[in-house]
Enzyme design. Structure first.
Site, PDB file in Angstrom:
ATOM      1  N   THR A  83       0.890  -1.146  -0.136  1.00  0.00           N
ATOM      2  CA  THR A  83       0.047   0.014  -0.010  1.00  0.00           C
ATOM      3  C   THR A  83       1.053   1.153  -0.061  1.00  0.00           C
ATOM      4  OG1 THR A  83      -1.815  -1.145   1.213  1.00  0.00           O
ATOM      5  CG2 THR A  83      -1.722   1.200   1.404  1.00  0.00           C
ATOM      6  N   THR A 136       2.676 -10.011  14.553  1.00  0.00           N
ATOM      7  CA  THR A 136       1.496 -10.510  13.790  1.00  0.00           C
ATOM      8  C   THR A 136       0.798  -8.900  13.426  1.00  0.00           C
ATOM      9  OG1 THR A 136       1.270 -12.473  15.155  1.00  0.00           O
ATOM     10  CG2 THR A 136      -0.701 -11.850  14.146  1.00  0.00           C
TER      11      THR A 136
HETATM   12  N1  ASP Z   1      -2.571  -5.488   0.298  1.00  0.00           N
HETATM   13  C1  ASP Z   1      -1.646  -4.652   0.947  1.00  0.00           C
HETATM   14  C2  ASP Z   1      -0.302  -5.474   0.908  1.00  0.00           C
HETATM   15  O1  ASP Z   1      -0.142  -6.262   1.568  1.00  0.00           O
HETATM   16  C3  ASP Z   1      -1.747  -4.072   2.226  1.00  0.00           C
HETATM   17  C4  ASP Z   1      -0.650  -3.322   2.959  1.00  0.00           C
HETATM   18  O2  ASP Z   1       0.255  -2.864   2.190  1.00  0.00           O
HETATM   19  O3  ASP Z   1      -0.605  -2.791   3.946  1.00  0.00           O
HETATM   20  O4  ASP Z   1       0.334  -5.415  -0.262  1.00  0.00           O
END
Ligand code: ASP
EC number: 3.5.1.1
Length: 345
Positions: A12, A165
């Site tokens: 993200t 976690t």
């Molecule tokens: N869907 C994203 C990922 O794990 C979520 C994030 O980056 O927080 O790549």
């Protein structure tokens, strides 16, 4: 001058909205730098190794863990520390896997990411990135790296990677480490909890490049049909499973269920018992409902996270050793991933 290598895998932190679908998708590193002009003000050098293509961390595989380990190995002498930008969804798996792959690590490997993309006004990405860089560059009073281990920095907290976690998919505080102390906290100062950080190793770095994926997991629930467990344990090629049991490692005493486990163990399948609880440890034999597990040879996973347990199985199974030695490796702390209670064998 301190040199840091940023390894950008995706997540993200660097995502943008796809104008066609509206869904978030990974974007290149220039997007990150253009949103963090503060990077120019750092008093250390950084270089970037970007994955191409960058990925959502749901697509991470053991091959990517190995790729990360090899990038670190190849650049180990050139850099003082490493920051890995990674999606938060599977970050705790990657950080656990890397902790096993990198034995005698003497430099910081700091995973970070964000809950909101770096281009968003209320993003948590800038703070996470800038502080992760500072941690990767930090030295103690002897001039040695402050945190010579694989860790996760997120929302003002630094945790050991194989103790972390992801427990919240919305809050900025996405990670927790219930069974181990934080390694540092960021407030107006960065406060390191030095006595909880792994000691500087005496031996040189050793990088392991194999993970065996012949592993599975069973999460127990009341009323679970033993035939389902049997189906899972009779999967062709399976070598080991993590069993997420109740409380302090307890399970049903239904004879049919216990027989399924016993038969699997007799065939040479390893069953590693961890708890569904986030906090606390497995104590086989403490209750009647774990007595039989212990006598049939189910292994105690103590207070390991699921992420640490599954990646440790993959790592240990890839070692070319007899099964008794593999079991011994599973029952001790290799990289600070478990704590044994006094008196537990
Ligand atoms: N869907 C994203 C990922 O794990 C979520 C994030 O980056 O927080 O790549």
């Amino acid at each position: 001058m301190t040199n840091i290598l940023i390894i950008y895998t995706g997540g993200t932190i660097g995502m943008i909205n796809d104008p066609k679908t509206g869904a978030l998708k990974p974007f290149n590193f220039s997007h990150i730098t253009s949103n963090v002009p503060e990077l120019k003000r750092l008093n250390y050098n950084f270089s970037v190794h970007s994955f191409n293509p960058t990925i959502d961390s749901s697509n991470v595989t053991p091959e990517i863990w190995i790729e990360l380990a090899v990038i670190i190995e190849d650049n180990y002498q050139k850099y003082d520390g490493f920051v890995i930008l990674h999606g938060s969804d599977t970050m705790a798996y990657s950080a656990s896997a890397l902790s096993f792959a990198l034995e005698n690590l003497s430099k910081p490997v700091v995973f970070t990411g964000a809950q909101l993309p770096i281009g968003e006004l209320r993003t948590d990405a800038k703070e996470n990135l800038l502080t992760a860089l500072e941690i990767a560059a930090a030295k103690n009073e002897n001039g040695l790296p402050m945190v010579p281990e694989v860790c996760i920095y997120f929302d003002y907290m630094l945790y050991r990677g194989n103790r972390s976690t992801k427990f919240d998919s919305e809050k900025f505080q996405a990670f927790t480490s219930t069974n181990y102390h934080s390694l540092a906290e960021a407030g107006i100062r960065l406060k390191y909890n030095e006595k909880y950080i792994l000691p500087y190793p005496e031996k040189p770095l050793k990088v392991y490049k194999y993970f065996d994926t012949a592993v599975g997991s069973i999460k127990l629930f009341p009323g679970m049909d033993p035939r389902f467990v049997s189906g899972m344990l009779n999967t062709p090629g399976l070598r080991a499973v993590v069993m997420e049991a109740f409380g302090s490692g307890n399970a049903s005493t239904n004879p049919e269920f216990l027989n399924v486990l016993r038969e699997a163990i007799n065939k040479g399948i390893i069953i590693l018992d961890i708890s569904q609880c986030l906090g606390g440890t497995v104590e086989l034999g403490h209750y009647e409902t774990s007595d039989e597990l212990s006598s049939m040879g189910v292994l105690n996973g103590y207070d390991m996270t699921f992420e640490a347990a599954i990646t440790k199985l993959m790592f240990v199974l890839a070692q070319n050793k007899p099964i008794d030695e593999l079991k011994k490796m599973l029952s001790i702390s290799l990289r600070g991933e478990l704590t044994k209670l006094n008196g537990q064998a």
